[in-house]
Design a protein around this motif. Structure first.
Motif: not given
Length: 268
Positions: A82-91, A104-111
């Motif tokens: 999940i955190l990897t997806l958030a990082k890729l999304n922000l990058n 989207v990244s905020k939702d992923l981090i919340t998850n």
């Protein structure tokens, strides 16, 4: 005449002493034997208690090791993803949808935070103490269903406050071990949990799945079991013995597996 009376009295006393003395010696022998048996019984009882405490301590150490392994696996397979997806999304360098990507990244981090919280609760015995085993099973099953394609069904006629708390914690650990085996080795898509009271048993705790199953009579399986290769099975057996419960397992190829823990009523 006086001498005659004295002689009679002497022999009367002597005969009385000789009669009473064996009785006194017999009573002394019985008391000595009783004390010896009592000491032996207390010694054996202490040894059994020490052995049980040793088993409980070993089980707790095993649980700690399993907990570390489970944390590692969950962090790697779920939270890390999940955190990897958030990082890729922000990058992503595309600024056109920057706000959407941040959301989207905020939702992923919340998850990820929720997953860590759920994982922490599932590994803590405090949850079982506070909520009871049935509610804890429901929470853990819901957590697993969110990340695995599997269906759980729980059936129970027991109020958790009717069962010893320590028993509930050990049964919960058996559930975690059995469920992990069903998912990893059995590739099951459905697991049924039964926690029932009967006339003969204080409780019957049963885990059944529709997974691949295995042949209990297979020579390779028997040999590996003797060598301790099937550690998960050994853990469940040992925990059942701590509960003074009967452990049994039924399985066959392509027909799933049933694990049963039955604790007889103490008044029987």
């Amino acid at each position: 005449m006086q001498e005659k009376i004295s002689e009679v009295l002497f022999w009367t006393i002597l005969s009385s002493v000789l009669t009473i003395l064996p009785f006194i010696l017999f009573i002394n022998y019985i008391i000595t034997l009783y004390n010896k048996k009592n000491i032996e019984f207390n010694t054996q009882l202490q040894l059994r208690n020490l052995e049980k405490e040793k088993e409980i301590l070993k089980t707790r150490i095993d649980v700690q090791e399993e907990t570390i392994q489970k944390i590692s696996k969950e962090l790697h397979d779920n939270v890390n993803q999940i955190l990897t997806l958030a990082k890729l999304n922000l990058n992503d360098s595309n600024n056109e949808f920057k706000i959407d990507k941040i959301n989207v990244s905020k939702d992923l981090i919340t998850n990820a935070i929720n997953e860590l919280s759920n994982l922490s609760n599932s590994l803590s015995s405090q949850q079982v103490k506070d909520l009871g085993i049935i509610r804890s099973l429901e929470i853990e099953c819901d957590r697993i269903m969110k990340i695995k394609n599997i269906i759980f069904l729980i059936e129970s006629n027991i109020a958790h406050n009717n069962i010893n708390t320590e028993d509930q914690i050990i049964l919960y650990r058996i559930f975690q071990e059995g469920t992990r085996n069903s998912l990893i080795h059995g590739q099951a898509s459905a697991i049924d949990i039964k926690f029932l009271q009967t006339d003969d048993f204080e409780y019957v705790f049963e885990i059944s799945d529709n997974g691949n199953g295995f042949d209990l009579n297979n020579e390779e399986f028997i040999e590996k079991n003797k060598l301790g290769t099937h550690q998960g099975l050994k853990n469940m057996q040992r925990r059942a013995s701590i509960l003074n419960a009967i452990f049994s397992i039924e399985s066959s190829i392509n027909s799933g597996t049933i694990i049963s823990i039955r604790k007889p009523r103490t008044n029987q």
